[in-house]
Design an enzyme around this catalytic site. Structure first.
Site, PDB file in Angstrom:
ATOM      1  NE  ARG A  76      -2.513   0.935   3.661  1.00 39.66           N
ATOM      2  CZ  ARG A  76      -2.469  -0.102   4.540  1.00 39.66           C
ATOM      3  NH1 ARG A  76      -2.935  -1.235   4.007  1.00 39.66           N
ATOM      4  NH2 ARG A  76      -2.114  -0.025   5.548  1.00 39.66           N
ATOM      5  CG  HIS A  80      -1.319   5.156   0.028  1.00 38.44           C
ATOM      6  ND1 HIS A  80      -2.122   6.184   0.730  1.00 38.44           N
ATOM      7  CD2 HIS A  80      -1.958   4.455  -0.335  1.00 38.44           C
ATOM      8  CE1 HIS A  80      -3.365   5.539   0.879  1.00 38.44           C
ATOM      9  NE2 HIS A  80      -3.240   4.490   0.331  1.00 38.44           N
ATOM     10  N   GLY A  86       4.024  10.986  -7.924  1.00 35.78           N
ATOM     11  CA  GLY A  86       4.733   9.801  -8.816  1.00 35.78           C
ATOM     12  C   GLY A  86       5.482   9.090  -8.084  1.00 35.78           C
ATOM     13  CG  ASP A  88       8.313  11.705  -5.739  1.00 29.82           C
ATOM     14  OD1 ASP A  88       7.585  10.889  -4.859  1.00 29.82           O
ATOM     15  OD2 ASP A  88       7.763  12.604  -6.233  1.00 29.82           O
ATOM     16  CB  SER A  90       6.879  12.624  -2.241  1.00 26.17           C
ATOM     17  OG  SER A  90       5.653  12.002  -2.586  1.00 26.17           O
ATOM     18  CG  ASN A 108      -1.047   9.140   2.820  1.00 26.34           C
ATOM     19  OD1 ASN A 108      -1.800   8.408   2.132  1.00 26.34           O
ATOM     20  ND2 ASN A 108      -0.619   9.954   2.152  1.00 26.34           N
ATOM     21  N   PRO A 177      -7.645   7.591  -4.002  1.00 28.84           N
ATOM     22  CG  PRO A 177      -8.076   5.920  -5.780  1.00 28.84           C
ATOM     23  CD  PRO A 177      -7.045   6.648  -4.954  1.00 28.84           C
ATOM     24  CG  HIS A 207      -7.588  -4.155  -0.836  1.00 28.24           C
ATOM     25  ND1 HIS A 207      -8.734  -3.342  -1.061  1.00 28.24           N
ATOM     26  CD2 HIS A 207      -6.785  -3.420  -0.618  1.00 28.24           C
ATOM     27  CE1 HIS A 207      -8.411  -2.052  -1.016  1.00 28.24           C
ATOM     28  NE2 HIS A 207      -7.090  -1.833  -0.878  1.00 28.24           N
ATOM     29  CB  THR A 208      -5.846 -11.121  -1.601  1.00 29.83           C
ATOM     30  OG1 THR A 208      -6.107 -12.467  -1.225  1.00 29.83           O
ATOM     31  CG2 THR A 208      -4.467 -10.883  -1.743  1.00 29.83           C
ATOM     32  CG  ASP A 238      -8.860 -12.986   1.815  1.00 29.99           C
ATOM     33  OD1 ASP A 238      -9.896 -13.445   2.546  1.00 29.99           O
ATOM     34  OD2 ASP A 238      -7.952 -13.420   1.080  1.00 29.99           O
TER      35      ASP A 238
END
Length: 320
Positions: A76, A80, A86, A88, A90, A108, A177, A207-208, A238
């Site tokens: 994840r 993010h 991008g 990078d 950050s 976040n 999202p 997400h499994t 899951d």
């Protein structure tokens, strides 16, 4: 030449063997050399830091053995990071006099984990190869290694990203999202990054493995989230195999047991292709693995800094 199948180290060895035996003119193509998007290529550290893969995987093995949840967290974290400015690194930057950390973004905060594992990998790589391996590449390598160590697919990973000197809470909140959008909003968020609906469904399959706080999933996980005071209790995304990377995520969606609204909407939303892909991946784990690997490579190519852009941070939490 020996045949290597499926294992993380097998691909590493195979890549190095091919690189050593083929002339430069033959190292072009989908997995090798200058034809990779943005100038990224798998052998980027072959001469400058040969032990990079072994160091990453050894740290991950210990971290995942201690806390299996961290595998999902590192996958994840890559997502993010790439969806903000991008790929990078950050997202790794802490607050400073010049940086407002993306860790405080609404998308976040109290969600991202695994920063200490990245720190440990970086420290060991700095001992072996000072100021060589970027934090952005470490995040990408950690995501791949976490997938493999959890039983998921492997992939040949283009490398050569450099680290950002900036971060953006605003871009993070705009591009990542939310867990409750409809399918059209999800698809639009992915399209802004150059990703398609196929990538959306495959990457959602991550997400499994992993967990979400009861605050967000109480309606779908009442058995483990019974009371209001259990908001911070982690519930498995899951519940069949929460620490194994497999296709049960899609099987659960077919049964109406997707944990997040953004999971179940892949089947119930207005996208015929998304619903068909859910059914396909539920029936065929191999096809899911293949597409997940392709989509992870594609996501890892979102606006990387290369060449003289950015820097290679000595400490992933702050600029040099």
């Amino acid at each position: 030449m020996a045949v290597f199948r499926g294992t993380f180290l097998g691909l590493v060895v195979l890549t190095l063997v091919v690189s050593a035996t083929l002339p430069a003119a033959h190292l072009e193509g989908p997995n090798f050399g200058s034809s990779e998007p943005h100038g990224l290529f798998p052998q980027f550290y072959q001469s400058s830091c040969p032990p990079v893969d072994n160091i990453v995987i050894s740290v991950l093995q210990q971290a995942i053995e201690k806390d299996p949840r961290v595998a999902a967290s590192l996958i994840r974290l890559h997502f993010h990071d790439c969806f903000a400015q991008g790929c990078d690194a950050s997202v790794l930057l802490d607050n400073s006099t010049t940086i407002r950390s993306e860790k405080g973004a609404k998308t976040n905060v109290n969600s991202l984990r695994g920063f200490e594992v990245i720190d440990e990998i970086k420290a060991k790589l700095e001992e072996a190869c000072p100021l060589t391996v970027s934090c952005a590449d470490i995040v990408a390598l950690a995501a791949r290694g976490s997938t493999v160590l959890s039983g998921g697919p492997d992939w040949v990973l283009p490398l050569g990203r450099r680290d950002s000197k900036t971060a953006s809470v605003e871009i993070s909140e705009r591009n990542i999202p939310a867990p409750k959008p409809d399918l059209s909003a999800l698809t639009a968020a992915f399209e802004r990054q150059g990703l398609e609906e196929t990538d959306l469904v495959a990457l959602s399959g991550g997400h499994t493995i992993g967990f979400a706080k009861c605050l967000f999933v109480r309606q779908t996980r009442k058995s483990v989230c019974p009371r209001r005071d259990s908001d911070n209790t982690p519930a498995p995304l899951d519940f069949v195999s929460p620490t194994r990377f497999d296709n049960s995520y899609f099987k659960l969606i077919l049964g109406g047991h997707g944990l997040l609204p953004s999971d179940q909407v892949l089947l119930t939303g207005n996208g015929r292709q998304a619903a068909e892909l859910v059914k396909t991946y539920a029936a065929n784990e191999s096809l899911f693995f293949q597409q997940f690997a392709k989509s992870m490579v594609k996501m890892g190519n979102i606006n990387p800094l290369t060449g003289l852009k950015g820097q290679v941070r000595k400490n992933c939490r702050r600029v040099n």
